[in-house]
Design an enzyme around this catalytic site. Structure first.
Site, PDB file in Angstrom:
ATOM      1  N   TYR B 282      30.498  52.955  33.851  1.00 14.66           N
ATOM      2  CA  TYR B 282      31.796  52.762  34.329  1.00 14.66           C
ATOM      3  C   TYR B 282      31.953  52.525  35.858  1.00 14.66           C
ATOM      4  CZ  TYR B 282      36.982  51.968  33.382  1.00 14.66           C
ATOM      5  OH  TYR B 282      38.141  51.581  33.293  1.00 14.66           O
ATOM      6  N   TYR B 333      36.089  42.863  34.728  1.00 14.49           N
ATOM      7  CA  TYR B 333      36.667  44.260  34.554  1.00 14.49           C
ATOM      8  C   TYR B 333      37.472  44.291  33.520  1.00 14.49           C
ATOM      9  CZ  TYR B 333      39.330  48.616  35.609  1.00 14.49           C
ATOM     10  OH  TYR B 333      39.728  49.787  35.523  1.00 14.49           O
TER      11      TYR B 333
END
Lengths: 144, 378
Positions: B282, B333
């Site tokens: 992440y 994203y």
């Protein structure tokens, strides 16, 4: 309950804290006595900050409030260069610092009279209780 | 550590929309386009879906999705709170539900206008205006997700000597991967380490190219039992391990949640980090790829910076290629969803930066808030 989106002095118009039953004494001590106090667990003496109902070490609800010396050192810091939130418009660059009190707890704050490019990890600092409104006095710090 | 989940559930379908800065359509439409693509990928009819899960911060409810798909009996639904960082945790919950027999076909979805709608990077979703715990952070200017994360990054740089230039190698490595991926936002746009170092400071120590994209798009995963997975359209990505972690105590501004999750996760997986072939991590901010490599135990603490600087995470020659689609920095994203999809593609052999002979594919979706290990079916 007070919030502001108007600039106060030379500070950006950040949200003001909204006190709750769990942390009202913390804000009262700053407003009435310009004192930084931290919860101390009555059962195991752990210092707990920010304030909360239970001690994370032993689970006790009972606690007292202990005055801090107001002295500490810069543990970390960030400098906002781009106004990614509208409150920063016209106020960048601006430093937010994390101070470790000499008693141990970590406090998020700002330094008064210290330029953003002078902030450094390990810098000794001391409390400057700074009145922002009738209800709210913030625990800011200055170079010690 | 329980191994009850091990390889009993598989991700059998993945789907995504185009990634853009202005989708021109609703978040519900984005979610549904991704879901139908994922179901087509799996070869499962929409009416067969009996479970739906999403992020708490997603704006389209499970009931609305079910009403579009024509779901006959929604047997399992739910969301997980926090912010963008719950994708792998949702996979863990869905896997447990399938093993327990509570549902048979679970779809995990995310549809977000992250650039043209509410913007995470500006605190428009996570800001609390001085309420609750934010009374001790927001009045001092920690107003967006990146403010608190930058505080951790600065402290770790101090403790372990990691440099901004090393963080830049994360961004450059991921951009190299994006140059192979036509879906990526930065496809066709190379990035050098000098570009990174000369890019403006946003919140010091984060430069512009340390920061993730803001994306409009949708993504979805389809999960079924490993048994059912055997006769579907795609090679199944078996879920070998799936777990989540939260902060139990005050953040020390050094440890990430991965430090808590790692021992539990690797015990559940029954493999060592060194056995992993490829990882998606992440990357809301590039420095956190370095911290995750360290806190999950892929490298020792303090060695993450030198590791990425030496090319360790590059598809071309690295020992652990990371974020092979371009990640949040260069592909899109979608809050972990595009990385979960890429993790599946790696064990299928379908990535645009395919790791040779990929058996074990790791995906973290929040620096420890959740992770899964996918295994290629033998």
């Amino acid at each position: 309950m007070t919030t502001t989106h108007e600039p106060v002095g030379d500070r950006p118009p950040f949200p003001l804290p909204i006190p709750t039953e769990d942390n009202q004494p913390f804000w009262d001590a700053l407003r009435e006595r310009k004192q930084l106090i931290v919860q101390e667990c009555e059962a195991c003496s752990t210092l707990v900050h920010p304030p909360r109902p239970m001690c994370p070490e032993c689970g006790a609800f009972e606690k007292t409030w202990r005055p801090m010396s107001g002295r500490g050192t810069v543990c970390s810091y960030v400098v906002t260069h781009q106004a990614i939130h509208p409150a920063y418009n016209g106020f960048t660059p601006f430093a937010t610092v994390l101070v470790q009190l000499e008693e141990g707890p970590l406090v998020t704050t700002n330094l008064v009279d210290v330029s953003h490019d002078e902030v450094a990890i390990g810098m000794p600092v001391e409390l400057v209780a700074t009145e922002l409104s009738d209800e709210i006095t913030l625990p800011l710090f200055r170079r010690a | 550590m329980s191994t009850a989940l091990r390889n009993r559930v598989a991700i059998v379908g993945v789907g995504e929309t185009d990634y853009s800065r202005d989708s021109g359509r609703s978040e519900m439409m984005l979610a549904l386009q991704a879901i139908t693509a994922a179901l087509a990928d799996a070869g499962i009819a929409p009416s067969e879906v009996d479970g739906l899960m999403t992020w708490r911060v997603d704006n389209t409810s499970e009931a609305e999705i079910a009403a579009n798909l024509g779901v006959k009996d929604l047997a399992w639904f739910g969301d997980i709170n926090q912010a963008g960082n719950v994708g792998a945790a949702l996979v863990a919950h869905a896997s447990a539900a399938i093993v327990a027999g509570l549902a048979n076909v679970i779809v995990i979805y995310r549809g977000m206008n992250g650039r043209s709608g509410a913007r995470y990077g500006r605190g428009e979703v996570t800001g609390r205006r001085g309420q609750g715990g934010s009374a001790f952070t927001e009045p001092f200017g920690l107003l967006t997700p990146q403010h608190g994360l930058a505080m951790t990054a600065r402290r770790r740089m101090h403790e372990f000597g990691t440099t901004s230039r090393q963080f830049g190698h994360v961004a450059v490595s991921e951009r190299e991967h994006a140059l192979r991926n036509p879906r990526a936002t930065f496809y066709g746009k190379p990035l050098t380490i000098e570009d990174h170092q000369e890019s403006r400071l946003v919140v010091d120590p984060f430069h512009l190219y340390d920061c993730c994209l803001e994306t409009d798009g949708g993504g979805a995963l389809v999960l079924v039992s490993a048994k059912r997975a055997r006769d579907l359209r795609q090679p199944p990505a078996l879920i070998r391990a799936a777990a989540q972690a939260g902060y139990a105590k005050e953040r020390a501004f050094v440890d990430t949640a991965a430090a808590s999750l790692a021992p539990r996760f690797w015990a559940q997986a029954g493999v060592a980090p060194s056995e992993v072939d490829v990882a998606q991590i992440y990357d809301h901010f590039a420095p956190f790829v370095v911290f995750a490599l360290e806190d999950y135990g892929f490298v020792e603490r303090g060695e993450g910076g030198p590791f990425v600087e030496a090319g360790g995470i590059r598809w071309d020659g690295g020992t652990l290629p990371v974020n092979t689609s371009g990640g949040h920095l260069s592909e899109a994203y979608l809050q972990g969803m595009n990385q979960l999809i890429e993790g599946v593609r790696q064990v299928r052999g379908q990535s645009t930066a395919q790791v040779a002979d990929c058996h074990l594919s790791f995906v973290d979706t929040g620096i420890g808030t959740g992770a899964i290990l996918l295994e290629r079916a033998s």
